[in-house]
Motif scaffolding. Structure first.
Motif, PDB file in Angstrom:
ATOM      1  N   LEU A 299      10.380   0.047  -1.209  1.00  0.00           N
ATOM      2  CA  LEU A 299      10.129  -1.230  -1.863  1.00  0.00           C
ATOM      3  C   LEU A 299      10.391  -1.096  -3.365  1.00  0.00           C
ATOM      4  O   LEU A 299       9.728  -0.305  -4.046  1.00  0.00           O
ATOM      5  N   GLU A 300      11.364  -1.835  -3.871  1.00  0.00           N
ATOM      6  CA  GLU A 300      11.682  -1.793  -5.293  1.00  0.00           C
ATOM      7  C   GLU A 300      10.561  -2.442  -6.101  1.00  0.00           C
ATOM      8  O   GLU A 300       9.823  -3.299  -5.612  1.00  0.00           O
ATOM      9  N   ARG A 301      10.455  -2.027  -7.360  1.00  0.00           N
ATOM     10  CA  ARG A 301       9.363  -2.499  -8.201  1.00  0.00           C
ATOM     11  C   ARG A 301       9.372  -4.013  -8.351  1.00  0.00           C
ATOM     12  O   ARG A 301       8.324  -4.663  -8.287  1.00  0.00           O
ATOM     13  N   GLN A 302      10.557  -4.605  -8.548  1.00  0.00           N
ATOM     14  CA  GLN A 302      10.659  -6.054  -8.697  1.00  0.00           C
ATOM     15  C   GLN A 302      10.213  -6.765  -7.422  1.00  0.00           C
ATOM     16  O   GLN A 302       9.509  -7.776  -7.476  1.00  0.00           O
ATOM     17  N   LYS A 303      10.586  -6.216  -6.267  1.00  0.00           N
ATOM     18  CA  LYS A 303      10.180  -6.814  -4.994  1.00  0.00           C
ATOM     19  C   LYS A 303       8.677  -6.653  -4.776  1.00  0.00           C
ATOM     20  O   LYS A 303       8.020  -7.544  -4.230  1.00  0.00           O
ATOM     21  N   LYS A 304       8.144  -5.516  -5.170  1.00  0.00           N
ATOM     22  CA  LYS A 304       6.698  -5.299  -5.043  1.00  0.00           C
ATOM     23  C   LYS A 304       5.944  -6.330  -5.883  1.00  0.00           C
ATOM     24  O   LYS A 304       4.915  -6.875  -5.450  1.00  0.00           O
ATOM     25  N   ARG A 305       6.454  -6.643  -7.052  1.00  0.00           N
ATOM     26  CA  ARG A 305       5.814  -7.630  -7.917  1.00  0.00           C
ATOM     27  C   ARG A 305       5.828  -9.009  -7.251  1.00  0.00           C
ATOM     28  O   ARG A 305       4.834  -9.741  -7.291  1.00  0.00           O
ATOM     29  N   ILE A 306       6.951  -9.359  -6.634  1.00  0.00           N
ATOM     30  CA  ILE A 306       7.061 -10.660  -5.948  1.00  0.00           C
ATOM     31  C   ILE A 306       6.078 -10.733  -4.784  1.00  0.00           C
ATOM     32  O   ILE A 306       5.381 -11.741  -4.596  1.00  0.00           O
ATOM     33  N   LEU A 307       5.989  -9.661  -4.000  1.00  0.00           N
ATOM     34  CA  LEU A 307       5.080  -9.656  -2.862  1.00  0.00           C
ATOM     35  C   LEU A 307       3.623  -9.733  -3.315  1.00  0.00           C
ATOM     36  O   LEU A 307       2.789 -10.376  -2.661  1.00  0.00           O
ATOM     37  N   ASP A 308       3.303  -9.102  -4.423  1.00  0.00           N
ATOM     38  CA  ASP A 308       1.942  -9.176  -4.960  1.00  0.00           C
ATOM     39  C   ASP A 308       1.598 -10.608  -5.369  1.00  0.00           C
ATOM     40  O   ASP A 308       0.475 -11.084  -5.143  1.00  0.00           O
TER      41      ASP A 308
END
Length: 609
Positions: A299-308
């Protein structure tokens, strides 16, 4: 032409056009700066492209780049010609020399303009625009840069455009930004589509697509109109928004939250809207997206931020006091068909429609496939936000198989090492595209590194291709002195920063190639000894019939006529940048408005008195 000159025609006046022009003007050695001219053409009378007619009105910070554009336009070597529509030649008049890109190599196929039936979309340019054939441009300029963007919306086969019921997001964006074509549709036939945007807006709107444009449209529809007042939306748009009946917006995506292409910034803005609540995403969908072990994908950092952000939800919850509107994200759903509530085909009437959604998942190779299940969604307006493309009817040398112009470095040729050596790692990164890996993960990679696997195209042996150079859509051969930048070259992807880096690299390549050209061996020591040929001479086009000498400052006859003072200019006049600045002042005021051509033409005629 004597002395040697770099006389560049730019088609389009958006960010890529201005950034490339800036790099051309700044990269020329001081001893040769007076041998350069950049003439920019746009079919609209106002410059700045998507910055003016595409950026969401409530994102004014993105428009700060216009200050840089004003600075570029103040250079005496630069001229802007608005309300000039540069059109590709028809099949019957396509110059024979273009079929071989000025090389002696045999054609792979006979050249005819390629227009796929699925892309046969009418694109109504303003009827008052001065029409100039591309051949006329070739006869006046030594170089050409196509930076006209991707003006055609990508349509969904199951959702035929219907005024007031099913519309491309581009038409919605044109509406709320006051685009001159906003009373028309770029995707419908006939071109004029009265009632394209329904008024009042209905209670339920469905947006198909999960990119930033989808979230922009949702934010405008869900916002309290008072919030939008400072951002200068056209007064007619504000009246429609104040009368809006919208209570819910559904955003539908055929993939999951990991694959959504919107940014965390856009998502957060929507979550924080006053009086608006997010209905949430199914917990199983979010858990599956967050489960790196289960998916086998990091999970890329940008995607992790979106999921959060999705997991946290909106500031206000459904049912809270003061919540007037709601919105939802429907992942793993793909439109399969649409009909009126009674099952009849969709018409231009009013009332709810039944949108059939196919439930989807990913196959082992990362492709979207149907699970076999379907569900129905009742909605009254469908907006398709599925991207944009070029077609040969409107963009010279567009490859319909790609939806944009095939260029060196943009998608297919040149080695990554060469590009990094010439223009730096930033330029290589700027041309990166997203592609699914073998595990289905969306990863960013430069297409330059895998050019051999992507295509069998070989450059002409007598010429070294340079970054941004156009590859002929039929022969795949580099076209001397013809370049493309921005969305026209790379497709409709990336943000303003990547567009800037790409355009800078193309501008530098143009100057570098000009300085090294065999046609101008005297460009050393500040002495210009040999003429630089026009594109017409390079491509062996027949001479023009007006007998005018080509100079640094000469323009096509049609443009010259459009600049002549007199009443005719009110009907088909060419607008300069200086005149545009005066017109921009006229648009400013307490009540936002966009000038019509009648008002612009009246100004031109009055200005000529």
């Amino acid at each position: 032409m004597t002395p040697p000159m770099l006389k560049l025609a730019v088609i389009g006046s958006g960010p890529s056009a201005f950034y490339a022009a800036a790099r051309v003007l700044s990269s020329v050695p001081s001893t040769l700066k007076d041998a350069v001219r950049v003439h920019m053409y746009d079919s609209l009378w106002a410059p700045h492209g998507l910055v003016r007619y595409g950026v969401a009105p409530d994102h004014p910070e993105v428009k700060n780049c216009t200050h840089k554009f004003h600075e570029i336009a103040s250079d005496p070597r630069f001229r802007f010609f608005g309300n000039v529509d540069v059109v590709p030649p028809s099949e019957q008049t396509w110059p024979k020399a273009w079929t071989s890109s000025a090389s002696n190599l045999p054609l792979k196929k006979p050249l005819v303009p390629i227009i796929a039936e699925k892309n046969r979309i009418k694109h109504p340019n303003p009827p008052h625009a001065v029409s100039v054939n591309l051949s006329s441009i070739f006869k006046q300029y030594s170089h050409l840069l196509i930076a006209s963007g991707a003006p055609i919306p990508t349509l969904h086969p199951a959702l035929p455009p219907t005024p007031g019921r099913i519309i491309p997001a581009l038409d919605m964006v044109h509406w709320y930004t006051g685009h001159p074509n906003s009373t028309n549709s770029v995707a419908l036939s006939p071109a004029s589509a009265p009632g394209l945007i329904p008024s009042p807006l209905p209670t339920h709107v469905t947006i198909v697509g999960v990119g930033n444009v989808a979230l922009d449209v949702a934010r405008i529809l869900l916002s309290d109109p008072d919030r939008l007042v400072p951002y200068g939306l056209p007064s007619s748009v504000m009246r429609t928004l104040r009368a809006s009946a919208v209570t819910h917006v559904s955003i539908v995506g055929r993939r999951g939250p990991r694959e959504a292409s919107f940014t965390a910034k856009e998502l957060r803005e929507l979550m924080n809207l006053e009086g608006v609540a997010f209905a949430g995403v199914d917990a199983d969908v979010l858990d599956a997206a967050l489960d790196e072990g289960g998916t086998g994908r990091k999970l890329e950092r940008q995607k992790k931020r979106i999921l959060d952000i999705l997991k946290k939800g909106s500031t206000r919850k459904v049912g809270d006091e003061g919540v007037r509107r709601t919105w939802s994200l429907e992942f793993w759903r793909a439109p399969a068909g649409v009909a009126e509530a009674d099952g009849t085909p969709v018409s231009t009437g009013k009332g709810p429609m039944c949108l059939t959604l196919s439930h989807t998942t990913l196959s082992s190779d990362g492709r979207v496939k149907s699970t076999g299940e379907t569900s129905a969604l009742e909605t009254s307006l469908i907006v398709t936000a599925l991207g944009h493309q070029c077609v040969p009817e409107t963009t010279p040398f567009c490859d319909p198989q790609l939806g944009h112009i095939r260029t060196v470095g943009g998608s297919f040729t040149h080695s990554e090492v060469q590009l990094q050596t010439k223009f730096g790692q930033q330029a290589a990164d700027a041309t990166a595209v997203e592609k699914p890996s073998t595990g289905g993960e969306t990863s960013t990679t430069s297409p330059l590194a895998s050019a051999a696997a992507a295509t069998t195209v070989e450059p002409a042996p007598q010429a070294t291709p340079t970054y941004g150079q156009v590859l002929h859509p039929r022969t795949h051969m580099p076209m001397p002195n013809v370049y493309a930048a921005g969305w026209a070259a790379r497709g409709a992807k990336g943000v303003l920063g990547t567009t800037m880096l790409d355009a800078h690299a193309v501008g530098e390549a143009i100057v570098e190639t000009w300085l090294a050209a065999e046609a101008a061996p005297g460009l050393t020591g500040g002495e210009a000894k040999e003429p630089q040929p026009t594109l017409a001479e390079v491509y062996q086009l027949p001479d023009g019939d007006d007998g005018r000498e080509v100079t640094l400052d000469s323009v096509p006859k049609e443009v010259l006529d459009g600049l002549k003072r007199g009443p005719q200019r009110a009907k088909e006049g060419v607008v300069t940048y200086e005149e545009w600045l005066e017109l921009e002042k006229m648009e400013a005021g307490e009540e936002s408005k966009r000038l019509t051509w009648e008002q612009v033409g009246g100004f031109l005629a009055l200005n000529d008195e």
